[in-house]
Design a protein around this motif. Structure first.
Motif, PDB file in Angstrom:
ATOM      1  N   UNK A 178      14.900  37.359 -22.092  1.00  0.00           N
ATOM      2  CA  UNK A 178      14.197  36.241 -22.718  1.00  0.00           C
ATOM      3  C   UNK A 178      15.213  35.154 -23.043  1.00  0.00           C
ATOM      4  N   UNK A 179      14.743  33.922 -23.220  1.00  0.00           N
ATOM      5  CA  UNK A 179      15.675  32.828 -23.535  1.00  0.00           C
ATOM      6  C   UNK A 179      16.489  33.145 -24.782  1.00  0.00           C
ATOM      7  N   UNK A 180      17.753  32.747 -24.741  1.00  0.00           N
ATOM      8  CA  UNK A 180      18.653  32.970 -25.864  1.00  0.00           C
ATOM      9  C   UNK A 180      19.399  34.279 -25.810  1.00  0.00           C
ATOM     10  N   UNK A 181      19.045  35.183 -24.886  1.00  0.00           N
ATOM     11  CA  UNK A 181      19.744  36.469 -24.781  1.00  0.00           C
ATOM     12  C   UNK A 181      21.189  36.261 -24.360  1.00  0.00           C
ATOM     13  N   UNK A 182      22.056  37.154 -24.824  1.00  0.00           N
ATOM     14  CA  UNK A 182      23.447  37.203 -24.372  1.00  0.00           C
ATOM     15  C   UNK A 182      23.625  38.545 -23.649  1.00  0.00           C
ATOM     16  N   UNK A 183      23.856  38.469 -22.344  1.00  0.00           N
ATOM     17  CA  UNK A 183      23.991  39.675 -21.517  1.00  0.00           C
ATOM     18  C   UNK A 183      25.475  39.985 -21.370  1.00  0.00           C
ATOM     19  N   UNK A 184      25.848  41.214 -21.714  1.00  0.00           N
ATOM     20  CA  UNK A 184      27.249  41.641 -21.617  1.00  0.00           C
ATOM     21  C   UNK A 184      27.363  42.775 -20.616  1.00  0.00           C
ATOM     22  N   UNK A 185      28.297  42.650 -19.683  1.00  0.00           N
ATOM     23  CA  UNK A 185      28.590  43.717 -18.726  1.00  0.00           C
ATOM     24  C   UNK A 185      29.959  44.276 -19.088  1.00  0.00           C
TER      25      UNK A 185
ATOM     26  N   UNK B 139      22.864  33.607 -21.711  1.00  0.00           N
ATOM     27  CA  UNK B 139      24.310  33.642 -21.464  1.00  0.00           C
ATOM     28  C   UNK B 139      24.679  34.989 -20.858  1.00  0.00           C
ATOM     29  N   UNK B 140      25.636  34.949 -19.916  1.00  0.00           N
ATOM     30  CA  UNK B 140      26.139  36.165 -19.273  1.00  0.00           C
ATOM     31  C   UNK B 140      27.648  36.181 -19.434  1.00  0.00           C
ATOM     32  N   UNK B 141      28.177  37.298 -19.887  1.00  0.00           N
ATOM     33  CA  UNK B 141      29.617  37.403 -20.101  1.00  0.00           C
ATOM     34  C   UNK B 141      30.076  38.812 -19.723  1.00  0.00           C
ATOM     35  N   UNK B 142      31.385  38.995 -19.665  1.00  0.00           N
ATOM     36  CA  UNK B 142      31.940  40.310 -19.327  1.00  0.00           C
ATOM     37  C   UNK B 142      32.356  40.392 -17.874  1.00  0.00           C
ATOM     38  N   UNK B 143      32.187  41.577 -17.283  1.00  0.00           N
ATOM     39  CA  UNK B 143      32.657  41.853 -15.913  1.00  0.00           C
ATOM     40  C   UNK B 143      31.653  41.339 -14.893  1.00  0.00           C
ATOM     41  N   UNK B 144      31.521  40.010 -14.823  1.00  0.00           N
ATOM     42  CA  UNK B 144      30.654  39.374 -13.833  1.00  0.00           C
ATOM     43  C   UNK B 144      31.463  38.332 -13.071  1.00  0.00           C
ATOM     44  N   UNK B 145      30.904  37.894 -11.954  1.00  0.00           N
ATOM     45  CA  UNK B 145      31.631  36.942 -11.117  1.00  0.00           C
ATOM     46  C   UNK B 145      31.836  35.605 -11.791  1.00  0.00           C
ATOM     47  N   UNK B 146      30.784  35.057 -12.416  1.00  0.00           N
ATOM     48  CA  UNK B 146      30.872  33.737 -13.039  1.00  0.00           C
ATOM     49  C   UNK B 146      30.193  33.781 -14.398  1.00  0.00           C
ATOM     50  N   UNK B 147      30.923  34.118 -15.456  1.00  0.00           N
ATOM     51  CA  UNK B 147      30.309  34.106 -16.787  1.00  0.00           C
ATOM     52  C   UNK B 147      29.928  32.673 -17.182  1.00  0.00           C
ATOM     53  N   UNK B 148      28.923  32.554 -18.045  1.00  0.00           N
ATOM     54  CA  UNK B 148      28.555  31.232 -18.519  1.00  0.00           C
ATOM     55  C   UNK B 148      27.124  31.163 -18.981  1.00  0.00           C
ATOM     56  N   UNK B 149      26.634  29.908 -19.103  1.00  0.00           N
ATOM     57  CA  UNK B 149      25.280  29.619 -19.570  1.00  0.00           C
ATOM     58  C   UNK B 149      24.398  29.331 -18.358  1.00  0.00           C
ATOM     59  N   UNK B 150      23.173  29.873 -18.389  1.00  0.00           N
ATOM     60  CA  UNK B 150      22.260  29.720 -17.252  1.00  0.00           C
ATOM     61  C   UNK B 150      20.861  29.372 -17.741  1.00  0.00           C
ATOM     62  N   UNK B 151      20.151  28.610 -16.915  1.00  0.00           N
ATOM     63  CA  UNK B 151      18.793  28.209 -17.257  1.00  0.00           C
ATOM     64  C   UNK B 151      17.843  29.381 -17.068  1.00  0.00           C
ATOM     65  N   UNK B 152      16.935  29.520 -18.006  1.00  0.00           N
ATOM     66  CA  UNK B 152      15.974  30.616 -17.974  1.00  0.00           C
ATOM     67  C   UNK B 152      14.770  30.250 -17.114  1.00  0.00           C
ATOM     68  N   UNK B 153      14.254  31.250 -16.404  1.00  0.00           N
ATOM     69  CA  UNK B 153      13.002  31.097 -15.663  1.00  0.00           C
ATOM     70  C   UNK B 153      12.080  32.232 -16.090  1.00  0.00           C
ATOM     71  N   UNK B 154      10.792  32.003 -16.237  1.00  0.00           N
ATOM     72  CA  UNK B 154       9.880  33.063 -16.677  1.00  0.00           C
ATOM     73  C   UNK B 154       9.913  34.265 -15.737  1.00  0.00           C
ATOM     74  N   UNK B 155       9.795  35.457 -16.326  1.00  0.00           N
ATOM     75  CA  UNK B 155       9.792  36.694 -15.544  1.00  0.00           C
ATOM     76  C   UNK B 155      11.172  37.177 -15.166  1.00  0.00           C
ATOM     77  N   UNK B 156      12.208  36.602 -15.747  1.00  0.00           N
ATOM     78  CA  UNK B 156      13.582  36.963 -15.372  1.00  0.00           C
ATOM     79  C   UNK B 156      13.900  38.387 -15.821  1.00  0.00           C
ATOM     80  N   UNK B 157      14.555  39.159 -14.920  1.00  0.00           N
ATOM     81  CA  UNK B 157      15.007  40.508 -15.248  1.00  0.00           C
ATOM     82  C   UNK B 157      16.534  40.539 -15.308  1.00  0.00           C
ATOM     83  N   UNK B 158      17.053  41.668 -15.775  1.00  0.00           N
ATOM     84  CA  UNK B 158      18.503  41.796 -15.946  1.00  0.00           C
ATOM     85  C   UNK B 158      19.224  41.653 -14.614  1.00  0.00           C
TER      86      UNK B 158
END
Length: 475
Positions: free
Chosen positions: A445-452, A162-181
């Motif tokens: 990693x899957x399940x992370x909540x990213x806040x900007x 999940x991505x929330x905060x000061x981003x263009x489109x907050x919401x839930x996103x599918x995880x792919x291996x090797x994903x970085x911030x």
């Protein structure tokens, strides 16, 4: 069934391996069988068939599990697993597939897998290898099998982040291996808003910030030039730069500017010294010429004195009638010629003295010319510095106006180029939610909540109580 049957076009049968006896492993439905063996040799081939079947199962399972097991990924709710279970039966020479246990199964919110035959299997907080062993052991225990079946488990769909905060489109996103911030933030439209009005305000803020930066650079340049002019007016050979310039000396552009100003001062000093040296050489020549003329003047004065005495003697002789008047005339001409030459020398002395005075004036003019140029440049710099101050106040006022109208929509970089937002991740570790600061190349990693979040003050990175500054080394 013979080898010819196996090599035919039947869709549900495929050849896997062939022994030295000409036997063939093939699949019929969910069962792997041996064909083409003589009855007496079937027992001798049982061990070979068992080994080949196990290898076949491992070959089909290995690619899927390799990536997950090597990364030791920890499973959690909403992860979907693809499961395949095989059992080798040496008595019949078949590899049996447990079809009810083959398919995709999602881990429930309680962290369990609900599987046919076996029932509930704990999966959350475990790796795919551990779940694979548990499935085989449970199936062996509940069915009463002599050997544990082989279970292949791989993650087919990871749980979302999940991505929330000061981003263009907050919401839930599918995880792919090797994903970085930074990749996760790009999936969410990047930092900032996509609203046109907010984008316009951000544009205005960027323009104002750019104007302020340009004026700051211009002011540093003007201050460096002012320091050079002060060195010229103070007859110094080295520039003493003010603190507002010297404090930026580590920046390549400012360091180059300081070096160029010192080089310009050195060049002008060389030009002044060259002109003064030329004047000094001319003065030396003039002084030598003046000394020569004075020596000549002294010599002529002695000659005139002697010629005058000789003329007086001749005049006496002429008055006494002891000599002719022609001698008297020659003596008078000699005295007149000497006096004329003495007058020329006197005039030459005066002219040489005038030349010396002019050379002294030229030296003063050279110094005054460079000083006058420095004073004119200093006056120009004062005017430009005053104009720079006025423009700076105006640009900062415009920037402050944008901040007052919408304090939360400023661009993601401050005037020094530092990010004005913080990126944090909230992650469940050993059942406890922990929050920590992350960088662009940190892993997600899957399940992370990213806040900007926006910093309270640019350059500040304080954390609330219970937050960490760095991500933990393990999941």
């Amino acid at each position: 069934m013979t080898s010819a049957n196996v090599l035919g076009a039947e869709p549900r049968e495929s050849r896997l391996a062939k022994s030295r006896f000409g036997s063939v492993f093939y699949r019929s439905g969910s069962v792997w069988r041996l064909s083409g063996l003589p009855r007496p040799a079937q027992l001798r081939a049982a061990w070979l068939g068992s080994a080949l079947g196990a290898v076949a199962c491992l070959l089909t399972m290995a690619p899927a599990n390799a990536g997950s097991s090597s990364q030791e990924y920890v499973l959690g709710p909403q992860d979907t697993l693809r499961i395949r279970v095989y059992e080798w039966r040496p008595s019949t020479g078949t590899a049996y597939e447990w079809v009810p246990l083959t398919g995709e199964f999602m881990i429930s919110a309680s962290g369990n897998l609900s599987l046919p035959i076996i029932g509930s299997v704990s999966a959350s907080g475990r790796t795919v290898d551990q779940v694979s062993e548990t499935i085989g052991e449970e199936l062996q225990r509940q069915i009463g099998l002599q050997k544990r079946p082989n279970a292949s488990v791989e993650v087919s769909v990871y749980r979302p982040f999940f991505v929330t905060g000061a981003v263009g489109t907050p919401g839930k996103y599918s995880f792919i291996p090797g994903l970085t911030v930074v990749q996760a933030l790009s999936m969410a439209g990047g930092t900032g808003s996509a609203d046109p009005q907010i984008l316009q305000l951000q544009h205005d803020a960027l323009v104002s910030q750019g104007a302020v930066r340009e004026l700051e650079v211009e002011r540093i340049s003007l201050a460096a030039r002012q320091a050079r002019v002060d060195a010229v007016l103070g007859d110094k050979v080295k520039i003493s730069f003010p603190d507002d310039v010297a404090s930026h000396a580590s920046e390549p552009g400012v360091a180059k500017m300081m070096s160029e100003e010192q080089s310009l001062l050195d060049s002008r000093l060389r030009s002044v010294n060259t002109e003064l040296n030329s004047i000094s050489q001319s003065k030396i020549l003039a002084k030598n010429q003046l000394d020569s003329l004075r020596l000549k003047e002294e010599s002529l004065a002695k000659q005139i004195e002697l010629a005058s005495k000789d003329l007086n003697s001749i005049n006496k002789l002429v008055s006494q009638g002891l000599t002719v008047s022609a001698r008297q005339l020659g003596a008078n001409q000699n005295v007149g010629d000497l006096e004329s030459r003495n007058l020329d020398v006197a005039l030459a002395i005066v002219k040489t003295q005038q030349d010396l005075a002019k050379l002294d004036q030229d030296a003063l003019d050279v110094r005054e010319k460079y000083r006058s140029n420095a004073l004119m440049e200093a006056s120009e710099l004062r005017d430009r510095l005053s104009a720079n101050d006025e423009k700076m106040r105006t640009a900062r006022a415009l920037l402050a106006n944008v901040e007052m109208r919408a304090p939360g929509v400023l661009p993601s970089m401050d005037r020094e180029g530092r990010p004005v937002t913080l990126t944090k991740i909230s992650r469940a570790i050993n059942g406890v939610i922990q929050t920590f600061l992350v960088k662009d190349d940190d892993a997600v990693i899957p399940g992370d909540v990213i806040r900007v979040e926006r910093r309270d003050k640019p350059g500040s990175g304080s954390l609330a109580s219970g937050e960490e500054s760095q991500p933990p080394s393990s999941q």
